[in-house]
Design a protein around this motif. Structure first.
Motif, PDB file in Angstrom:
ATOM      1  N   SER A 270      14.974  29.917 -14.985  1.00 17.18           N
ATOM      2  CA  SER A 270      15.838  29.079 -14.145  1.00 17.18           C
ATOM      3  C   SER A 270      15.209  28.787 -12.793  1.00 17.18           C
ATOM      4  CB  SER A 270      17.195  29.774 -13.926  1.00 17.18           C
ATOM      5  OG  SER A 270      17.857  29.982 -15.141  1.00 17.18           O
TER       6      SER A 270
ATOM      7  N   ASP B 180      17.762  32.418 -17.492  1.00 19.90           N
ATOM      8  CA  ASP B 180      19.094  32.095 -18.008  1.00 19.90           C
ATOM      9  C   ASP B 180      19.784  33.374 -18.465  1.00 19.90           C
ATOM     10  OD1 ASP B 180      18.525  29.474 -17.542  1.00 19.90           O
ATOM     11  OD2 ASP B 180      18.908  28.773 -19.587  1.00 19.90           O
TER      12      ASP B 180
ATOM     13  N   ARG C 110      24.029  20.284 -11.590  1.00 22.11           N
ATOM     14  CA  ARG C 110      25.164  20.894 -10.901  1.00 22.11           C
ATOM     15  C   ARG C 110      25.783  22.039 -11.686  1.00 22.11           C
ATOM     16  NH1 ARG C 110      23.666  19.186  -6.385  1.00 22.11           N
ATOM     17  NH2 ARG C 110      25.634  19.966  -5.531  1.00 22.11           N
ATOM     18  N   GLY C 111      24.951  22.817 -12.370  1.00 24.61           N
ATOM     19  CA  GLY C 111      25.443  23.961 -13.126  1.00 24.61           C
ATOM     20  C   GLY C 111      25.968  23.632 -14.506  1.00 24.61           C
ATOM     21  N   ASN C 112      25.894  22.365 -14.913  1.00 27.88           N
ATOM     22  CA  ASN C 112      26.372  21.952 -16.225  1.00 27.88           C
ATOM     23  C   ASN C 112      25.197  21.620 -17.130  1.00 27.88           C
ATOM     24  OD1 ASN C 112      29.273  21.891 -15.534  1.00 27.88           O
ATOM     25  ND2 ASN C 112      28.662  20.224 -14.170  1.00 27.88           N
TER      26      ASN C 112
ATOM     27  N   CYS D  15      20.799  13.162 -15.867  1.00 29.56           N
ATOM     28  CA  CYS D  15      21.111  14.391 -15.134  1.00 29.56           C
ATOM     29  C   CYS D  15      20.477  14.382 -13.745  1.00 29.56           C
ATOM     30  CB  CYS D  15      20.646  15.609 -15.932  1.00 29.56           C
ATOM     31  SG  CYS D  15      21.684  15.971 -17.381  1.00 29.56           S
TER      32      CYS D  15
ATOM     33  N   ASP E 189      22.510  14.795 -10.258  1.00 30.72           N
ATOM     34  CA  ASP E 189      22.146  15.846  -9.312  1.00 30.72           C
ATOM     35  C   ASP E 189      21.876  15.265  -7.928  1.00 30.72           C
ATOM     36  OD1 ASP E 189      21.482  18.797  -9.211  1.00 30.72           O
ATOM     37  OD2 ASP E 189      19.659  17.967  -8.345  1.00 30.72           O
TER      38      ASP E 189
END
Length: 292
Positions: A8, A22, A51-53, A73, A77
């Motif tokens: 991550s 992760d 955004r965390g999704n 994405c 963002d």
């Protein structure tokens, strides 16, 4: 395929840099630690979402992308970032700073007061000083003022930052000089927003924290992408921003691995005590002055 981990990214903590995986697992990084992993054959790099999704289609992304996001994405963002100027009503206070990355490389920027110096560590700022703090839009107006008046950018490419790290001035006083001079020039400007409180020049130097004064930290190039079937194994000799300086031995010596290139890949741990590099490397074109 054996056990794999999905990175991550790199985070800076009070104890130093850590790789985050992760699921929440963290790997603390200390000088001398061996960083070794491989990208399995047949692996595909997937979008990390926004955004965390997660990405709704788990889109594939190019190996050289440092954002590791598909076009949709990435757009989402950016739309919710401070840099996009879509958060004008953000009530949190912000700070304006001057950051120095090497001779002739100074930028102006803003960061949330609550983040402390984290943004400067994440960018690999060799040294920095605060200029002032206040509401977001006042900080943004000050940033624009200083860009124009001092002729400094708000962004510096990572490739340029890496190329000069091997030629940094030896003393902290030398490294601080440009920042101090620009802070003084900024202080006499009359157009500062009244709501932004000014701060004195106190230069913070990160060279020791990054480990950049060690002779082995001088790198000759950087990894340009990861690819299936490739592997790397090297001793960690320095770290700055998202970059790990790895001593891989052989003709390569030390190379820089941008950990943003790891995100989106599933990588497998590699057990080896020898240096190894199976990914393409770009040699730095800006030759160091041999200060080390």
């Amino acid at each position: 395929m054996g056990r794999v981990w999905k990175c991550s990214g790199l985070r800076w903590t009070p104890d130093g840099p850590v790789l985050v995986w992760d699921g929440g697992r963290r790997s603390g990084l200390t000088w001398g630690k061996r960083v070794a992993f491989a990208v399995p054959e047949g692996a595909v790099r997937r979008c990390v979402g926004a955004r965390g999704n997660p990405c709704p289609v788990a889109a594939g992304v190019p190996g050289r992308s440092t954002g590791a996001r598909c076009e949709e994405c990435a757009r989402l963002d950016r739309a919710h970032s401070v840099a996009a100027d879509t958060l004008a009503d953000d009530p949190r206070p912000y700070r304006v700073y001057l950051a120095w990355f090497g001779p002739g490389m100074v930028k102006v920027g803003i960061t949330g007061v609550g983040r402390g110096p984290a943004r400067l560590l994440e960018q690999g700022a060799v040294c920095f000083t605060w200029l002032g703090s206040g509401p977001l839009m006042a900080a943004r107006r000050t940033e624009e003022l200083l860009r124009a008046a001092l002729r400094v950018p708000d962004r510096i490419p990572y490739a340029d930052k890496r190329a000069v790290r091997s030629a940094l001035p030896v003393t902290a006083a030398e490294r601080a000089r440009e920042v101090q001079e620009l802070h003084a020039r900024a202080g006499v400007l009359a157009e500062w927003p009244e709501s932004l409180g000014r701060e004195p020049c106190r230069v913070v130097d990160h060279v020791e924290r990054f480990g950049l004064l060690e002779p082995a930290a001088a790198a000759g190039g950087d990894v340009v992408e990861l690819a299936p079937g490739g592997a790397v194994s090297g001793e960690l000799v320095a770290a700055a921003g998202p970059d790990l300086h790895l001593a891989v031995g052989g003709r390569r010596g030390t190379v820089v691995l941008d950990t943003r290139l790891m995100t989106g890949w599933e990588v497998a741990p590699r057990s080896t005590d020898t240096g190894e590099l199976g990914f393409p490397v770009r040699e730095f074109t800006r030759a160091p002055d041999g200060l080390f």
